[in-house]
Design an enzyme around this catalytic site. Structure first.
Site, PDB file in Angstrom:
ATOM      1  N   LYS A 188      37.166  38.717  17.046  1.00 17.74           N
ATOM      2  CA  LYS A 188      36.539  39.966  16.903  1.00 17.74           C
ATOM      3  C   LYS A 188      37.498  40.940  17.956  1.00 17.74           C
ATOM      4  O   LYS A 188      37.335  40.595  19.139  1.00 17.74           O
ATOM      5  CB  LYS A 188      35.212  39.483  17.171  1.00 17.74           C
ATOM      6  CG  LYS A 188      34.098  41.020  16.604  1.00 17.74           C
ATOM      7  CD  LYS A 188      33.043  41.465  17.482  1.00 17.74           C
ATOM      8  CE  LYS A 188      33.065  41.756  18.508  1.00 17.74           C
ATOM      9  NZ  LYS A 188      33.451  43.292  18.749  1.00 17.74           N
ATOM     10  N   GLU A 264      36.534  35.207  30.810  1.00 14.81           N
ATOM     11  CA  GLU A 264      37.951  35.818  31.613  1.00 14.81           C
ATOM     12  C   GLU A 264      37.112  37.396  31.789  1.00 14.81           C
ATOM     13  O   GLU A 264      37.363  37.758  30.883  1.00 14.81           O
ATOM     14  CB  GLU A 264      39.518  36.530  30.825  1.00 14.81           C
ATOM     15  CG  GLU A 264      40.600  36.986  31.763  1.00 14.81           C
ATOM     16  CD  GLU A 264      40.971  37.991  32.276  1.00 14.81           C
ATOM     17  OE1 GLU A 264      40.144  38.978  32.822  1.00 14.81           O
ATOM     18  OE2 GLU A 264      41.356  38.712  30.998  1.00 14.81           O
ATOM     19  N   CYS A 298      41.817  44.392  34.028  1.00 12.03           N
ATOM     20  CA  CYS A 298      40.407  43.865  34.928  1.00 12.03           C
ATOM     21  C   CYS A 298      41.203  43.550  36.427  1.00 12.03           C
ATOM     22  O   CYS A 298      40.576  42.920  37.276  1.00 12.03           O
ATOM     23  CB  CYS A 298      40.372  42.515  34.304  1.00 12.03           C
ATOM     24  SG  CYS A 298      41.922  41.621  33.522  1.00 12.03           S
ATOM     25  N   GLU A 395      33.093  47.329  39.560  1.00  9.77           N
ATOM     26  CA  GLU A 395      34.390  47.693  39.074  1.00  9.77           C
ATOM     27  C   GLU A 395      34.190  48.657  38.113  1.00  9.77           C
ATOM     28  O   GLU A 395      33.337  49.242  37.244  1.00  9.77           O
ATOM     29  CB  GLU A 395      34.107  46.647  38.260  1.00  9.77           C
ATOM     30  CG  GLU A 395      35.647  46.383  37.227  1.00  9.77           C
ATOM     31  CD  GLU A 395      35.977  45.374  35.918  1.00  9.77           C
ATOM     32  OE1 GLU A 395      37.005  44.568  36.512  1.00  9.77           O
ATOM     33  OE2 GLU A 395      35.254  45.209  35.996  1.00  9.77           O
TER      34      GLU A 395
END
Length: 497
Positions: A188, A264, A298, A395
């Site tokens: 997806k 991840e 990331c 983040e």
């Protein structure tokens, strides 16, 4: 709805964009006929609409994958699996300009950077093509009257959910090891960036993959992603994205059939510069470490720590370097940083910038929107930060970093590890002892020395702590898609007649 539409990119001109769901090697409409719009982040216009997968479509894709896995694909030789991946890699290289242009169109990354991504996709697929016939079991001699062997078998139907920051690269990172190990996939895409993966799906069919082996669907995480995570006939789910969503996926996997999970997730990576570093080289890599891919990375080096004796000079020169980053049209030849991916992400980043200002941090450069159309943000540096500030701990996933001083090696290690994340880190020094000692002490899955963001498909990548479970890339990624079976046979006349 139509299953394709004519689109145009500044780099390649007109092309045919698939807009359906790719299930069982065919383009199909969604069962409920739903669609959603794809927005161009450079000018906020609608690019096109694509089919929206619901739970019903996930069921169809999983059924097609299961039929392939239990049927002809299970009998496919490892050699032929490898050939298919290599053929797909060749097609990526053949279509590099088109794939990169489509990536730039709906993601906003610079076309030159997107071409690098597509080249890395080809390298990754070819690498795992080479691994397909090298996944081996072993015989273990336990006793004279037994024959014991270990088989390495594919897990089965793998649901894979990829993010919007590297749409094609994550597509290749997921598909490569899964196919090499003999699995089938339902992948997806992120709802913000479905287009390049749909173009790549055509290449899957052109490469000769049997129906049902690779299925590509577009949809929203709360619907299609959740359906994959909780599906009783999905044997494993792999996800790249935020830690918050990763937790939800783990719960869904545990609450369904206890499917295997690899994640991840996010990062808040330290980029540590010692006083003996080559300062020009360090500034270049620190700049690349945070502003590459518009900061939507990331493993971005968003926490910069500089030894106090060189701090003032470093900050002055880092500000000058950041100001030189060309921000603008992804198809501009000089562009380094394109727009953020969406209005939602733009607003999120700007809210962090405001929070940093309100908390007392100093904006050394940037901190504002660039232009009045598109989701462009100036490269931003905060100084005078404290470790408890949101901009230091959370983040941001944008072109925003903090910079602060440290005195000793021990302090650098302590503040470098002062985060719930552990995806990446970097050390800049000319002292080998410092490089090794600090690298070994940092709690991160990848530590770069005198470089940053230099990923390679041969090198494992993944996180410590809340940055994830399992590894992408390298031989290590294959472990995520293999299960081990022990067969123990007692020798005797009854067995062998």
């Amino acid at each position: 709805m139509s299953l394709s539409t004519k689109l145009k990119t500044p780099a390649t001109g007109e092309y045919e964009q698939p807009t359906g769901l790719f299930i069982n090697n065919e383009w199909v409409k969604g069962v409920d006929g739903k669609t959603f719009e794809v927005i161009n982040p450079s000018d906020e216009s609608v690019i096109c609409s694509v089919a929206e997968a619901t739970e019903k479509d996930v069921d169809l894709a999983v059924s097609a994958a299961r039929k392939a896995f239990d049927g002809p694909w299970r009998k496919e030789t490892p050699e032929n699996r490898g050939k298919l991946l290599v053929k797909l890699a060749d097609l990526f290289e053949k279509n590099i300009d088109l794939l990169a242009a489509v990536e730039s169109l709906d993601n906003g990354k610079a076309f030159t950077m997107a071409k690098g991504d597509v080249g890395a996709c080809a390298g990754c697929l070819r690498y795992y093509g080479g691994w397909a016939d090298k996944i081996q079991g072993k015989v273990i001699d336990v006793a004279p009257d037994t024959f014991n062997y270990i088989r390495k078998e594919p897990i089965g139907v793998c649901g894979q959910i990829i993010p919007w920051n590297f749409p094609l690269l994550m597509w290749a990172w997921k598909i490569g090891p899964a196919i090499a190990a003999g699995n089938v996939v339902v992948i997806k895409t992120a709802e913000q960036t479905p287009l390049s993966a749909l173009v790549a799906a055509n290449l899957v069919k052109e490469a000769g993959f049997p129906p049902g082996v690779v299925n590509v669907i577009s949809g929203f995480g709360k619907v299609a992603g959740a359906a994959i995570s909780s599906h009783m006939d999905v044997d494993k789910v792999a996800f790249t994205g935020s830690t918050v969503v990763g937790r939800q996926i783990m719960k869904a996997a545990a609450g369904s059939n206890l499917k295997k999970v690899t994640l991840e997730l996010g990062g808040k990576s330290p980029n540590i510069v010692f006083e003996d570093a080559d300062i020009d080289n360090a500034i270049s890599w620190v700049n690349f470490g945070i502003y590459f891919n518009h900061g939507q990375c990331c493993c971005a080096g968003s926490r910069v720590y500089v030894q106090e004796s060189i701090y003032d000079d470093f900050l002055k020169r880092f500000k000058e370097r950041a100001a030189k980053n060309a921000v603008g049209d992804p198809f501009g030849q000089e562009t380094f940083q394109g727009p953020q991916v969406s209005q939602l992400q733009f607003d999120r980043i700007m809210s962090y910038i405001e929070d940093g200002k309100n908390a007392g941090a100093t904006v050394e450069t940037g901190g504002k929107r660039k232009g009045d159309k598109g989701y462009f943000i100036e490269p931003t540096i905060f100084s005078n930060v404290t470790e408890d500030m949101k901009i230091v701990q959370e983040e941001i996933f944008g072109p925003v970093c903090s910079i602060s001083k440290f005195k000793t090696r021990e302090e650098a290690i302590k503040i470098g590890n002062n985060t719930t994340y552990g995806l990446a880190a970097a050390v800049h020094t000319s002292n080998l002892n410092t490089a090794i000692e600090v690298s070994n002490a940092l709690k991160a899955g990848t530590v770069w020395v005198n470089t940053y963001n230099t990923l390679h498909w041969q090198l494992p990548f993944g996180g410590f702590k809340e940055s994830g479970i399992g590894r992408e890339l390298g031989e290590a990624a294959l472990d995520n898609y293999i299960q081990t079976k022990t067969v123990s046979i007692r020798l005797g006349d009854a067995l062998f007649g």
